[in-house]
Enzyme design. Structure first.
Site, PDB file in Angstrom:
ATOM      1  CD  GLU A  74      26.394  51.869  24.196  1.00 27.83           C
ATOM      2  OE1 GLU A  74      26.343  52.089  25.429  1.00 27.83           O
ATOM      3  OE2 GLU A  74      27.456  51.893  23.551  1.00 27.83           O
TER       4      GLU A  74
ATOM      5  CD  GLU B 290      28.730  56.200  25.689  1.00 33.21           C
ATOM      6  OE1 GLU B 290      29.559  56.154  26.621  1.00 33.21           O
ATOM      7  OE2 GLU B 290      27.558  55.802  25.816  1.00 33.21           O
TER       8      GLU B 290
HETATM    9  C1  BGP Z   1      28.349  53.248  27.683  1.00 35.37           C
HETATM   10  C2  BGP Z   1      29.452  52.580  26.922  1.00 35.37           C
HETATM   11  C3  BGP Z   1      29.491  51.099  27.009  1.00 35.37           C
HETATM   12  C4  BGP Z   1      28.896  50.487  28.250  1.00 35.37           C
HETATM   13  C5  BGP Z   1      27.670  51.233  28.784  1.00 35.37           C
HETATM   14  C6  BGP Z   1      27.203  50.822  30.160  1.00 35.37           C
HETATM   15  O1  BGP Z   1      28.820  54.439  28.196  1.00 35.37           O
HETATM   16  O2  BGP Z   1      29.442  52.914  25.556  1.00 35.37           O
HETATM   17  O3  BGP Z   1      30.778  50.692  26.694  1.00 35.37           O
HETATM   18  O4  BGP Z   1      29.831  50.132  29.161  1.00 35.37           O
HETATM   19  O5  BGP Z   1      27.858  52.614  28.798  1.00 35.37           O
HETATM   20  O6  BGP Z   1      27.871  51.528  31.160  1.00 35.37           O
HETATM   21  P1  BGP Z   1      28.700  50.837  32.298  1.00 35.37           P
HETATM   22  O7  BGP Z   1      29.236  49.577  31.711  1.00 35.37           O
HETATM   23  O8  BGP Z   1      29.770  51.788  32.672  1.00 35.37           O
HETATM   24  O9  BGP Z   1      27.749  50.595  33.414  1.00 35.37           O
END
Ligand code: BGP
Length: 462
Positions: free
Chosen positions: A365, A166
Site C-alpha cells: 500500500e 497492519e
Molecule cells: C491503511 C489501511 C487501509 C486504508 C489506508 C488509508 O492503514 O490498511 O485500510 O484505509 O490506510 O488510510 P485512511 O483510509 O485511514 O486515510
C-alpha cells in the site's frame, strides 16, 4: 524509460472487504465490529456514512475488474470478510459467500490479474468480539480454523496469502487511541491483543505450511513507519528506538525472524506489562515465519526525547517514552494530516534488506488521500489528479533505487483501485485511481492517475 523495474514486477492496487463490498446485510453475511459500531454511534463516522453500501463491489465486481484490466493491473489485493464467509466467526460456512469469492477470484484470473488475499483487514466478526476479540485465545483458534477453510476453498487458485493487514492498527485504534471499536484505552490489554494477533498469525502460517499448497506463499502486511530521531543526541535516538520497537518491530521481528526483540521484552517486563503466554508459543512463532512481506508505507514517525516527565496518574501509553515533533520544512498531505517523505520507503526497504535477511517483499500500500477531488473534474469528465501521479512517481523513484541496491522488491500496489470507504473517515479522503461518484449511482470514472498507471505498467517503468 529512466526508471525501469524488474521483469514480472507486480503492478496493481490493494483494498479490503469492508471498504468496498457493501452488501453488509446481504448474502448471509454476519455483522462485524464496523457494522455494529456504526449502528451504535453513527456520529463517529464522517458525514454519518457507514459501511453498509460503500462502493458496492459486491454487485459490481465484474465491471470493476474490467476497469482494473483496463488500467493495467496484473495483480490485486483484496480481503475476505470473515463474517461473510463464516457469519458467526465459528460454525457454518456461508455458501453464498463461497460463491461470491469464487466468482471474484475466477473473474480476476480470467482477466490475468493475480489475486493477493488478506484474511483479516480490521473486520472482526461481532460474535468473535463478543467472545473478547483478540484478547481471547478461543478467537485465536477460531481464526486459525477460518484461515484453514480459506486455504481449502481457494488455495487451488490463490497463491499469495496474507494473514493480517497492519495488525498494529487495531491495537492502536481499539485499545489505545480510540479510533476503532471496542474503543478501550488500556495498555495491558493492548499488549495482549498484539501478542494474540501474532499467535493467530503463526497458527495460520503453520496450517498453510502443513497444507503444502503448490506455489503457495504466505506473508503478512505491515505498515512500517520509519522512526527518525530529531537529533543524534542519545536521548533522541533512544526515544526513536523505543517508538520503533512498539510500532514496527513488535510485528516485524516475530513475523520475519520468529522472535520478539529482546529490548521490547525487557521494557515490557520492567514496567510490568508482559502478556499472558502459553507453553509452546515461542516455538510456534519461531517455526512459522513468513515467506513474503507486504509493506504499507504512508508516513514516517518523527520522534524526540520527552520534554516533560510523564504524568504518573495518566494511563500508561507508548508515548510515555517519547514525544513527536514536526520536522521543520516537512511536506504535508493536509487532507490526511500525514507527512509526505518519499525517502522513507527506501529506508524501510534497505532496513529489510540489511536486517531481515533480504526477504522477498513488495509495497502493498502507498497512496494519497485527498478531500473534494470533484473540483479537479474537467469538461472531459475526468479528475485531473496530477498530485497523485507525482506522489506515486516520487515514491517509485526510491523503490527503484532500493532495487538497484539489491533490495528484494517484487511489486508495488497503490492504495487504492477506486475511491472507497475508510473506517471512521468514510468517504472524506479519496484515494482511488478510479473515482466513485456517490451522487450519481456510484458511477466509476478513471482518473488521470489511472491512465498514467496504465502507461506505467505498459512500460514497466517511467
Ligand atoms: C491503511 C489501511 C487501509 C486504508 C489506508 C488509508 O492503514 O490498511 O485500510 O484505509 O490506510 O488510510 P485512511 O483510509 O485511514 O486515510
Amino acid at each position: 524509460i529512466l526508471y525501469r523495474f524488474p521483469d514480472g514486477f507486480w503492478w496493481g492496487s490493494a483494498t479490503s472487504a469492508t471498504q468496498i463490498e457493501g452488501a453488509a446485510n446481504e448474502g448471509g453475511k454476519g455483522p462485524n465490529i464496523w457494522d455494529y459500531w456504526y449502528e451504535k454511534e453513527p456520529n463517529r463516522f464522517f458525514n454519518g456514512v457507514g459501511p453498509s453500501v460503500t462502493s458496492d463491489f459486491y454487485h459490481r465486481y465484474k465491471e470493476d475488474i474490467a476497469l482494473m484490466k483496463e488500467i493495467g493491473h496484473n495483480s490485486f489485493r483484496l480481503s475476505i470478510s470473515w463474517s461473510r464467509l463464516i457469519p458467526g466467526g465459528i460454525g457454518d460456512v456461508n455458501p453464498t459467500a463461497v460463491q461470491f469469492y469464487n466468482n471474484v477470484i475466477n473473474e480476476l484470473l480470467e482477466n490475468e490479474i493475480e489475486p493477493f488475499v488478506t484474511l483479516f483487514h480490521f473486520d472482526m466478526p461481532l460474535a468473535m468480539q463478543e467472545l473478547g476479540g483478540w484478547e481471547s485465545r478461543d478467537v485465536v483458534d477460531a481464526y486459525a480454523r477460518y484461515a484453514k477453510i480459506c486455504f481449502e476453498l481457494f488455495g487451488d487458485r490463490v497463491k499469495k496469502w496474507f494473514t493480517h493487514n497492519e495488525p498494529i492498527v487495531p491495537v492502536e485504534g481499539g485499545y489505545l487511541y480510540d479510533f476503532h471499536y471496542p474503543n478501550i484505552i488500556d495498555f495491558q490489554r493492548a499488549v495482549q491483543v498484539a501478542y494474540h494477533t501474532i499467535i493467530a498469525h503463526a497458527k495460520a502460517v503453520q496450517v498453510f505450511k502443513q497444507m503444502n499448497i503448490p506455489d503457495g506463499k504466505i506473508g503478512i502486511i505491515l505498515n512500517l513507519t520509519p522512526s527518525y530521531p530529531r537529533s543524534s543526541h542519545p536521548a533522541d535516538v533512544k526515544a526513536a528506538h523505543i517508538a520503533d520497537l512498539f510500532f514496527n518491530r513488535s510485528f516485524l521481528d516475530p513475523a520475519v525472524k520468529g522472535e520478539y526483540p529482546q529490548d521490547l521484552v525487557d521494557l515490557l517486563r520492567e514496567y510490568g506489562y508482559l502478556p499472558v503466554t502459553k507453553e509452546g508459543d515461542q516455538k510456534l512463532i519461531k517455526e512459522n515465519t513468513v515467506d513474503i512481506l507486504g509493506i504499507n508505507y504512508y508516513q514516517p514517525r518523527r520522534v524526540k526525547a520527552k520534554e516533560h516527565l510523564p504524568n504518573p496518574e495518566a494511563p500508561f501509553m507508548p508515548d510515555r517514552f517519547f514525544d513527536y515533533y514536526a520536522m521543520p520544512g516537512r511536506k504535508m498531505n493536509p487532507h490526511r494530516g500525514w507527512e509526505i517523505y518519499e525517502k522513507g520507503i527506501y529506508d524501510i526497504l534497505m532496513n529489510v534488506k540489511e536486517n531481515y535477511g533480504n526477504i522477498e517483499c513488495f509495497i502493498s500500500e502507498n497512496g494519497m488521500g485527498v478531500e473534494g477531488e470533484e473540483r479537479f473534474r474537467d469538461e472531459d469528465g475526468m479528475i485531473h489528479d496530477d498530485y497523485r501521479i507525482e506522489f506515486i512517481r516520487e515514491h517509485l523513484k526510491w523503490v527503484h533505487k532500493a532495487i538497484q541496491e539489491g533490495a528484494n522488491v517484487k511489486g508495488y500496489h497503490v492504495w487504492t483501485f477506486m475511491d472507497n470507504w475508510s473506517w471512521t473517515n468514510a468517504y472524506k479522503n479519496r484515494y482511488g485511481l478510479v473515482a466513485v461518484d456517490l451522487e450519481n449511482n456510484r458511477k466509476r470514472t478513471i482518473k488521470k492517475s489511472g491512465y498514467w498507471f496504465k502507461t506505467l505498467v505498459e512500460n514497466n517503468g517511467f
